[in-house]
Each structure stands twice: as C-alpha cells, then as structure tokens.
Write a protein that holds these residues in place. Sequence first.
Motif, PDB file in Angstrom:
ATOM      1  N   GLY A 158       0.806  -1.223   0.000  1.00 36.44           N
ATOM      2  CA  GLY A 158       0.000   0.000   0.000  1.00 36.44           C
ATOM      3  C   GLY A 158       0.832   1.264   0.000  1.00 36.44           C
ATOM      4  N   PHE A 159       2.011   1.205  -0.576  1.00 35.59           N
ATOM      5  CA  PHE A 159       2.942   2.338  -0.610  1.00 35.59           C
ATOM      6  C   PHE A 159       2.306   3.583  -1.216  1.00 35.59           C
ATOM      7  CE2 PHE A 159       6.451   4.584  -2.870  1.00 35.59           C
ATOM      8  CZ  PHE A 159       7.235   4.915  -1.789  1.00 35.59           C
ATOM      9  N   TYR A 160       1.549   3.415  -2.279  1.00 36.85           N
ATOM     10  CA  TYR A 160       0.990   4.564  -2.984  1.00 36.85           C
ATOM     11  C   TYR A 160      -0.087   5.276  -2.172  1.00 36.85           C
ATOM     12  CZ  TYR A 160       3.600   2.434  -6.747  1.00 36.85           C
ATOM     13  OH  TYR A 160       4.606   1.894  -7.484  1.00 36.85           O
ATOM     14  N   GLY A 161      -0.600   4.625  -1.142  1.00 29.07           N
ATOM     15  CA  GLY A 161      -1.578   5.251  -0.271  1.00 29.07           C
ATOM     16  C   GLY A 161      -0.956   6.082   0.839  1.00 29.07           C
ATOM     17  N   ALA A 162       0.359   5.994   0.998  1.00 34.37           N
ATOM     18  CA  ALA A 162       1.040   6.772   2.048  1.00 34.37           C
ATOM     19  C   ALA A 162       1.048   8.253   1.682  1.00 34.37           C
ATOM     20  CB  ALA A 162       2.470   6.275   2.230  1.00 34.37           C
ATOM     21  N   SER A 163       0.901   9.101   2.677  1.00 35.65           N
ATOM     22  CA  SER A 163       0.876  10.545   2.412  1.00 35.65           C
ATOM     23  C   SER A 163       2.264  11.074   2.054  1.00 35.65           C
ATOM     24  CB  SER A 163       0.317  11.300   3.617  1.00 35.65           C
ATOM     25  OG  SER A 163       1.107  11.052   4.758  1.00 35.65           O
ATOM     26  N   GLU A 164       3.308  10.437   2.559  1.00 36.40           N
ATOM     27  CA  GLU A 164       4.684  10.815   2.221  1.00 36.40           C
ATOM     28  C   GLU A 164       5.428   9.554   1.807  1.00 36.40           C
ATOM     29  OE1 GLU A 164       5.507  14.638   5.071  1.00 36.40           O
ATOM     30  OE2 GLU A 164       5.935  12.667   5.895  1.00 36.40           O
ATOM     31  N   ARG A 165       5.996   9.596   0.611  1.00 38.91           N
ATOM     32  CA  ARG A 165       6.748   8.459   0.068  1.00 38.91           C
ATOM     33  C   ARG A 165       8.147   8.958  -0.279  1.00 38.91           C
ATOM     34  NH1 ARG A 165       2.051   9.189  -2.149  1.00 38.91           N
ATOM     35  NH2 ARG A 165       2.942   9.910  -4.113  1.00 38.91           N
ATOM     36  N   ILE A 166       9.080   8.682   0.605  1.00 35.25           N
ATOM     37  CA  ILE A 166      10.425   9.231   0.495  1.00 35.25           C
ATOM     38  C   ILE A 166      11.382   8.137   0.042  1.00 35.25           C
ATOM     39  CG2 ILE A 166      12.227  10.516   1.707  1.00 35.25           C
ATOM     40  CD1 ILE A 166       9.235  11.696   1.691  1.00 35.25           C
ATOM     41  N   GLY A 167      12.265   8.474  -0.874  1.00 33.73           N
ATOM     42  CA  GLY A 167      13.290   7.536  -1.308  1.00 33.73           C
ATOM     43  C   GLY A 167      14.668   8.078  -0.981  1.00 33.73           C
ATOM     44  N   ASN A 168      15.549   7.212  -0.527  1.00 33.49           N
ATOM     45  CA  ASN A 168      16.964   7.537  -0.328  1.00 33.49           C
ATOM     46  C   ASN A 168      17.755   6.536  -1.132  1.00 33.49           C
ATOM     47  OD1 ASN A 168      17.709   9.740   1.357  1.00 33.49           O
ATOM     48  ND2 ASN A 168      16.638   8.715   3.024  1.00 33.49           N
ATOM     49  N   ILE A 169      18.572   7.027  -2.047  1.00 38.92           N
ATOM     50  CA  ILE A 169      19.327   6.118  -2.901  1.00 38.92           C
ATOM     51  C   ILE A 169      20.794   6.524  -2.932  1.00 38.92           C
ATOM     52  CG2 ILE A 169      17.322   5.577  -4.322  1.00 38.92           C
ATOM     53  CD1 ILE A 169      18.521   7.397  -6.497  1.00 38.92           C
ATOM     54  N   ASP A 170      21.611   5.609  -3.444  1.00 39.18           N
ATOM     55  CA  ASP A 170      23.050   5.855  -3.501  1.00 39.18           C
ATOM     56  C   ASP A 170      23.441   6.826  -4.606  1.00 39.18           C
ATOM     57  OD1 ASP A 170      22.879   4.369  -5.842  1.00 39.18           O
ATOM     58  OD2 ASP A 170      23.962   2.642  -5.042  1.00 39.18           O
ATOM     59  N   GLY A 171      22.529   7.200  -5.449  1.00 42.31           N
ATOM     60  CA  GLY A 171      22.811   8.193  -6.484  1.00 42.31           C
ATOM     61  C   GLY A 171      23.126   7.607  -7.843  1.00 42.31           C
ATOM     62  N   GLY A 172      23.161   6.280  -7.944  1.00 38.39           N
ATOM     63  CA  GLY A 172      23.397   5.662  -9.240  1.00 38.39           C
ATOM     64  C   GLY A 172      22.282   6.024 -10.206  1.00 38.39           C
ATOM     65  N   PRO A 173      22.642   6.379 -11.442  1.00 39.09           N
ATOM     66  CA  PRO A 173      21.605   6.779 -12.413  1.00 39.09           C
ATOM     67  C   PRO A 173      20.543   5.701 -12.633  1.00 39.09           C
ATOM     68  CG  PRO A 173      23.786   7.326 -13.248  1.00 39.09           C
ATOM     69  CD  PRO A 173      23.987   6.522 -11.997  1.00 39.09           C
TER      70      PRO A 173
ATOM     71  N   ARG B   6      10.639   6.281 -12.060  1.00 42.34           N
ATOM     72  CA  ARG B   6       9.716   5.690 -13.042  1.00 42.34           C
ATOM     73  C   ARG B   6       8.641   4.833 -12.382  1.00 42.34           C
ATOM     74  NH1 ARG B   6      11.638   1.166 -16.985  1.00 42.34           N
ATOM     75  NH2 ARG B   6       9.637   0.585 -17.840  1.00 42.34           N
ATOM     76  N   ARG B   7       9.009   4.109 -11.334  1.00 46.97           N
ATOM     77  CA  ARG B   7       8.107   3.081 -10.813  1.00 46.97           C
ATOM     78  C   ARG B   7       7.443   3.405  -9.479  1.00 46.97           C
ATOM     79  NH1 ARG B   7       8.744  -1.730 -14.200  1.00 46.97           N
ATOM     80  NH2 ARG B   7      10.787  -1.645 -15.159  1.00 46.97           N
TER      81      ARG B   7
ATOM     82  N   ALA C 202      19.432   3.526 -10.490  1.00 44.77           N
ATOM     83  CA  ALA C 202      18.547   3.489  -9.318  1.00 44.77           C
ATOM     84  C   ALA C 202      17.578   4.666  -9.364  1.00 44.77           C
ATOM     85  CB  ALA C 202      19.366   3.507  -8.038  1.00 44.77           C
ATOM     86  N   ARG C 203      18.087   5.840  -9.673  1.00 51.06           N
ATOM     87  CA  ARG C 203      17.235   7.022  -9.759  1.00 51.06           C
ATOM     88  C   ARG C 203      16.146   6.812 -10.813  1.00 51.06           C
ATOM     89  NH1 ARG C 203      19.389  12.822 -11.734  1.00 51.06           N
ATOM     90  NH2 ARG C 203      21.009  12.327 -10.249  1.00 51.06           N
TER      91      ARG C 203
ATOM     92  N   LEU D 163      12.877  12.454  -3.437  1.00 49.08           N
ATOM     93  CA  LEU D 163      13.972  11.512  -3.635  1.00 49.08           C
ATOM     94  C   LEU D 163      15.254  12.176  -3.171  1.00 49.08           C
ATOM     95  CD1 LEU D 163      14.898   8.773  -4.748  1.00 49.08           C
ATOM     96  CD2 LEU D 163      15.191   9.887  -6.975  1.00 49.08           C
ATOM     97  N   GLY D 164      15.963  11.510  -2.256  1.00 52.47           N
ATOM     98  CA  GLY D 164      17.175  12.082  -1.698  1.00 52.47           C
ATOM     99  C   GLY D 164      18.409  11.262  -2.008  1.00 52.47           C
ATOM    100  N   LEU D 165      19.523  11.963  -2.120  1.00 52.85           N
ATOM    101  CA  LEU D 165      20.821  11.323  -2.268  1.00 52.85           C
ATOM    102  C   LEU D 165      21.320  10.952  -0.882  1.00 52.85           C
ATOM    103  CD1 LEU D 165      23.368  10.545  -3.916  1.00 52.85           C
ATOM    104  CD2 LEU D 165      24.156  12.903  -3.580  1.00 52.85           C
ATOM    105  N   ASP D 166      21.628   9.702  -0.699  1.00 51.73           N
ATOM    106  CA  ASP D 166      22.152   9.228   0.577  1.00 51.73           C
ATOM    107  C   ASP D 166      23.357  10.072   0.983  1.00 51.73           C
ATOM    108  OD1 ASP D 166      22.884   7.473   2.743  1.00 51.73           O
ATOM    109  OD2 ASP D 166      24.361   6.600   1.382  1.00 51.73           O
ATOM    110  N   PHE D 167      23.309  10.639   2.185  1.00 49.81           N
ATOM    111  CA  PHE D 167      24.376  11.519   2.668  1.00 49.81           C
ATOM    112  C   PHE D 167      25.715  10.794   2.755  1.00 49.81           C
ATOM    113  CE2 PHE D 167      26.719  13.957   5.900  1.00 49.81           C
ATOM    114  CZ  PHE D 167      26.626  15.224   5.342  1.00 49.81           C
ATOM    115  N   TYR D 168      25.682   9.528   3.111  1.00 46.93           N
ATOM    116  CA  TYR D 168      26.916   8.754   3.220  1.00 46.93           C
ATOM    117  C   TYR D 168      27.629   8.660   1.873  1.00 46.93           C
ATOM    118  CZ  TYR D 168      30.126   4.882   3.936  1.00 46.93           C
ATOM    119  OH  TYR D 168      31.253   4.100   3.990  1.00 46.93           O
ATOM    120  N   HIS D 169      26.882   8.443   0.796  1.00 45.04           N
ATOM    121  CA  HIS D 169      27.510   8.338  -0.514  1.00 45.04           C
ATOM    122  C   HIS D 169      28.076   9.686  -0.974  1.00 45.04           C
ATOM    123  CE1 HIS D 169      25.495   4.442  -0.597  1.00 45.04           C
ATOM    124  NE2 HIS D 169      26.445   4.107  -1.436  1.00 45.04           N
TER     125      HIS D 169
END
Length: 179
Positions: free
Chosen positions: A45-60, A68-69, A62-63, A75-81
Amino acid sequence: ARQRYQEFKAVMFYDQTMDHRLVSVTRGNCQVLGRMMKRDAERIGFYGASERIGNIDGGPWARNQVQRRLKVTALGLDFYHLSQNAHQARRVIFGEEDPAGMATVGSWLHTVKHRGYEALWEELSRQGGLRRSKTKRQALDRFMHYVSDRRDMIHYPQFLARGWQIGSGPMESQCRVVP
C-alpha cells in the motif's frame, strides 16, 4: 557463489519508526529490480502513504527506476555516498591525513547538510586554490560533477526539517544479512 563475483540488488520499504520493513533482493538487472519495487510497493500500500520518500546511492539506474516506478514524494541522495565522494576528492587534493583537507571536507558536508546544494556549490566554486595541479583540479571537478549531476536529490535541510532520513543506513545494514 560458484562464480568469482555475484552482484545483488536490494530494495527496502520501511516506515520512519522502522516498525515495519520489507526487504527484497534480486540478482537480476535494474529492470528486474524496478518491477520488483513496483510489485512490493503495491503489496504494502505504498501509494496510499501521504509521504513516500526515497533515499538512494545516487546511481543513475537506481534514480531512473525509483522515479519511473515508485512515484515518490521526494527523492534524496544518501548523505553517506555524498560524503564518500567528498572524501575521495579530499584524499587526492590534500592527501590522506592532512588536517586542512579534513577541515575543508567537514565544511563542505556541514554546508550541504544545513544549507543545501546551492550553498555547497558556491563553496566548491570558491576552491580555486585547490586547482593548482592538474590532478587536484580533476579531483575537484569530478566531485563538482558528481554533486551537480545529483543536485535535484540534494535537499538535506528540507529532509531534516521534516524529520525524514538523509541516509540509507537502514538499507545498508540489511545488505549484511543477504549473504
């Protein structure tokens, strides 16, 4: 595995309190992972969430798959990367243990975390003194390109103000249980 090297891709859905988690793993390519992400998002039920946040390593790849999906709110760039790339530049520009290099990168990371992309870009643009040698100039340019290419994912002050994670630590910790 029986081969020299195996690459796995993993995705994790979780709530902010980490009370609920769903981790999925595939050895398929990015398209396979994208389909798996979409399937899992629908299952929980992800699409029903009021906030859907993504954190990724920044690879094109993955983005592209996340945008797309998953229809994320942000969408955030992982601070560690980002930090890893900053320190990679520091080692070339200043050397491994130089205190000035550590202070400079500390300033870059503090700036981006608390003031955002534009402030970091201004700070990096003022680093003309670091560009004396070709190797140092290339290292700084590489980092600046890395940051510029991901500017639409660098919103740390806004994420922090909303109480959202800026790191992919929860996902990275799950990678240890995959093998």
